[in-house]
Design a protein around this motif. Structure first.
Motif, mmCIF file in Angstrom:
data_model
loop_
_atom_site.group_PDB
_atom_site.id
_atom_site.type_symbol
_atom_site.label_atom_id
_atom_site.label_comp_id
_atom_site.label_asym_id
_atom_site.label_seq_id
_atom_site.Cartn_x
_atom_site.Cartn_y
_atom_site.Cartn_z
ATOM 1 N N PRO A 48 0.806 -1.218 0.000
ATOM 2 C CA PRO A 48 0.000 0.000 0.000
ATOM 3 C C PRO A 48 0.837 1.265 0.000
ATOM 4 C CG PRO A 48 0.015 -0.997 2.180
ATOM 5 C CD PRO A 48 0.668 -1.985 1.257
ATOM 6 N N SER A 60 -4.233 6.249 -3.663
ATOM 7 C CA SER A 60 -3.704 5.116 -2.905
ATOM 8 C C SER A 60 -3.590 3.895 -3.817
ATOM 9 C CB SER A 60 -4.615 4.785 -1.718
ATOM 10 O OG SER A 60 -5.839 4.230 -2.175
ATOM 11 N N TRP A 61 -2.831 2.923 -3.374
ATOM 12 C CA TRP A 61 -2.660 1.670 -4.113
ATOM 13 C C TRP A 61 -3.999 0.979 -4.310
ATOM 14 C CZ3 TRP A 61 0.206 -0.379 -7.486
ATOM 15 C CH2 TRP A 61 0.500 -1.743 -7.588
ATOM 16 N N ASP A 62 -4.896 1.086 -3.323
ATOM 17 C CA ASP A 62 -6.193 0.410 -3.387
ATOM 18 C C ASP A 62 -7.109 0.994 -4.451
ATOM 19 O OD1 ASP A 62 -5.509 -1.372 -1.424
ATOM 20 O OD2 ASP A 62 -6.487 -0.266 0.200
#
Length: 205
Positions: A48, A60-62
């Motif tokens: 993340p 964000s990575w998400d």
């Protein structure tokens, strides 16, 4: 050519290969031939992060969950290595997109700067747009960039200041990550667009 950038590409390979060997020992699947398994399967790469895009918005990575992700670390002031790698990467992606638009829609190319001191959101946005409207450019604070570099086993170091500025010593690896953020393969940007397109076709399902 930025020979230092090339040097650290090869210095990182033994580390990655070692992690691959460990991963292979711990996650063998008797029902799947080794040749059909992603070469980076099980490697401790990725994680993340929270960075900002060209508009200064937090990313964000998400945000990319559910998509395959191509991740490359570089910087916009790079005189040769980064532009060459990005040209090959996005040329390969364009070929893949032309051959299979539906699969290509599942892939998000991402450029992450390793030079946050100079690479503002605007600078990163202008640089990435020169290669493809599909390419997302991200920057952040020095602390944020250091954290994401560590997570992705990337390397960078600031060179000496000169009258013309400074160069960054850095690794040159384009990672292909899966829909859950898992590492799959290193894309062969050094072999050109055709090789990149072929590798994408092998792992993007």
């Amino acid at each position: 050519m930025n020979r230092r950038a090339m040097t650290h590409h090869f210095r990182l390979l033994p580390v990655l290969l070692a992690s691959l060997a460990l991963a292979a020992c711990g996650s063998q699947d008797a029902g799947q031939p080794a040749a059909d398994r992603p070469p980076l399967e099980g490697a401790a790469i990725g994680g993340p992060f929270s960075l900002v895009d060209k508009d200064g918005k937090t990313v964000s990575w998400d945000v990319f969950k559910g998509k395959y992700r191509i991740v490359y670390f570089g910087y916009t002031f790079c005189p040769d290595a980064c532009p060459m790698d990005m040209q090959a990467l996005m040329k390969g992606f364009a070929q893949f997109e032309q051959s299979d638009p539906q699969l290509a829609a599942k892939v998000q190319p991402i450029f992450i700067t390793i030079d946050p001191e100079r690479d503002t959101p605007e600078a990163v946005g202008q640089w990435t747009s020169a290669f493809s409207p599909r390419l997302v450019g991200l920057t952040g604070t020095p602390e944020q960039i250091a954290a994401v570099e560590k997570a992705f086993a990337a390397y960078s170091a600031k060179g000496e200041e000169t009258s013309g500025g400074y160069l960054m010593d850095h690794s040159r690896i384009a990672y292909l990550m899966g829909p859950e953020g898992e590492p799959l393969a290193m894309l062969p940007v050094d072999k050109g667009g055709d090789a990149v397109a072929a590798e994408l076709g092998k792992w993007v399902k």
